[in-house]
Design a protein around this motif. Structure first.
Motif, PDB file in Angstrom:
ATOM      1  N   ARG A  23       0.840  -1.203   0.000  1.00  0.00           N
ATOM      2  CA  ARG A  23       0.000   0.000   0.000  1.00  0.00           C
ATOM      3  C   ARG A  23       0.873   1.250   0.000  1.00  0.00           C
ATOM      4  O   ARG A  23       0.620   2.211  -0.708  1.00  0.00           O
ATOM      5  CB  ARG A  23      -0.929  -0.012   1.217  1.00  0.00           C
ATOM      6  N   SER A  27       0.393   3.229  -3.419  1.00  0.00           N
ATOM      7  CA  SER A  27      -0.529   4.344  -3.213  1.00  0.00           C
ATOM      8  C   SER A  27       0.062   5.367  -2.232  1.00  0.00           C
ATOM      9  O   SER A  27      -0.407   5.496  -1.106  1.00  0.00           O
ATOM     10  CB  SER A  27      -1.857   3.791  -2.686  1.00  0.00           C
ATOM     11  N   GLU A  29      -0.225   8.470  -1.981  1.00  0.00           N
ATOM     12  CA  GLU A  29      -1.158   9.504  -1.519  1.00  0.00           C
ATOM     13  C   GLU A  29      -1.947   9.059  -0.291  1.00  0.00           C
ATOM     14  O   GLU A  29      -2.487   9.879   0.445  1.00  0.00           O
ATOM     15  CB  GLU A  29      -2.118   9.932  -2.643  1.00  0.00           C
ATOM     16  N   SER A  30      -1.998   7.745  -0.039  1.00  0.00           N
ATOM     17  CA  SER A  30      -2.707   7.220   1.134  1.00  0.00           C
ATOM     18  C   SER A  30      -1.839   7.274   2.391  1.00  0.00           C
ATOM     19  O   SER A  30      -2.315   6.919   3.469  1.00  0.00           O
ATOM     20  CB  SER A  30      -3.143   5.777   0.885  1.00  0.00           C
ATOM     21  N   HIS A  31      -0.572   7.697   2.224  1.00  0.00           N
ATOM     22  CA  HIS A  31       0.389   7.712   3.330  1.00  0.00           C
ATOM     23  C   HIS A  31       0.574   6.305   3.901  1.00  0.00           C
ATOM     24  O   HIS A  31       0.871   6.145   5.079  1.00  0.00           O
ATOM     25  CB  HIS A  31      -0.028   8.699   4.420  1.00  0.00           C
ATOM     26  N   GLU A  33      -1.649   4.158   4.545  1.00  0.00           N
ATOM     27  CA  GLU A  33      -2.753   3.691   5.380  1.00  0.00           C
ATOM     28  C   GLU A  33      -3.692   2.784   4.597  1.00  0.00           C
ATOM     29  O   GLU A  33      -3.941   3.000   3.417  1.00  0.00           O
ATOM     30  CB  GLU A  33      -3.545   4.873   5.932  1.00  0.00           C
ATOM     31  N   ILE A  34      -4.189   1.774   5.305  1.00  0.00           N
ATOM     32  CA  ILE A  34      -5.137   0.834   4.718  1.00  0.00           C
ATOM     33  C   ILE A  34      -6.103   0.395   5.807  1.00  0.00           C
ATOM     34  O   ILE A  34      -5.715   0.221   6.970  1.00  0.00           O
ATOM     35  CB  ILE A  34      -4.404  -0.373   4.075  1.00  0.00           C
ATOM     36  N   TYR A  73      -7.469   2.544  10.485  1.00  0.00           N
ATOM     37  CA  TYR A  73      -6.556   2.585   9.348  1.00  0.00           C
ATOM     38  C   TYR A  73      -5.139   2.337   9.866  1.00  0.00           C
ATOM     39  O   TYR A  73      -4.664   3.039  10.758  1.00  0.00           O
ATOM     40  CB  TYR A  73      -6.639   3.941   8.640  1.00  0.00           C
ATOM     41  N   ARG A  75      -0.919   1.564   9.243  1.00  0.00           N
ATOM     42  CA  ARG A  75       0.216   1.805   8.352  1.00  0.00           C
ATOM     43  C   ARG A  75       1.460   1.200   8.984  1.00  0.00           C
ATOM     44  O   ARG A  75       1.537   1.007  10.195  1.00  0.00           O
ATOM     45  CB  ARG A  75       0.399   3.281   8.051  1.00  0.00           C
TER      46      ARG A  75
END
Length: 146
Positions: A23, A27, A29-31, A33-34, A73, A75
């Motif tokens: 992730r 991605s 831009e999501s820093h 996080e999932i 979320y 990370r």
């Protein structure tokens, strides 16, 4: 708190870490996080199983969590992995001392002695660092929960 080696020894936890790493890379831009539901979908495991393993990873400091309403979320937190890497490096590059010794004109027997001393020192240092980190975490964890 579990020993980091015990934490990363579990295949499911390594899979979760891999999902978090992916992730982060795919991605940005999501820093990194999932959501838990996305991890569940990626691994095909039950939500309780994923949550149980995320708790272990969180307690080991390998992941951080951000709560937003009912959602969590996660990370990746590289700090403990970097500590693990620092401990492992001397074991991974044992030929480096012999190569350097050869270039410096040191006899092979002296190079073997040097490698053994380096391994012993790295092992002692790694154990001392891991024990210290564990003790600090055990003291800091209750304070962080307050």
């Amino acid at each position: 708190m579990a020993d980091i080696f015990d934490v990363v020894a579990d295949a499911t936890r390594r899979d979760i870490l891999a999902v978090l790493l992916e992730r982060e890379q795919v991605s940005p831009e999501s820093h990194g996080e999932i959501s838990v539901s996305e991890i569940v979908a990626a691994l095909g495991l039950s939500q309780p199983t994923v949550s149980k393993h995320l708790k272990v990873l969180r307690e080991a400091g390998l992941v951080s969590v951000r709560e937003e309403g009912q959602h969590r979320y996660y990370r990746l937190d590289r700090g403990p992995l970097e500590t693990l890497e620092d401990w492992l490096i001397p074991f991974m590059s044992s030929d480096a001392a012999a190569d350097a010794a050869t270039l410096a004109g040191i006899e092979a027997s002296d190079a073997e002695s040097l490698k053994a001393e380096q391994r012993a020192f790295a092992s002692a240092l790694g154990k001392a660092f891991a024990e210290t980190a564990h003790q600090v975490s055990a003291v800091v964890a209750p304070i962080k929960r307050r």
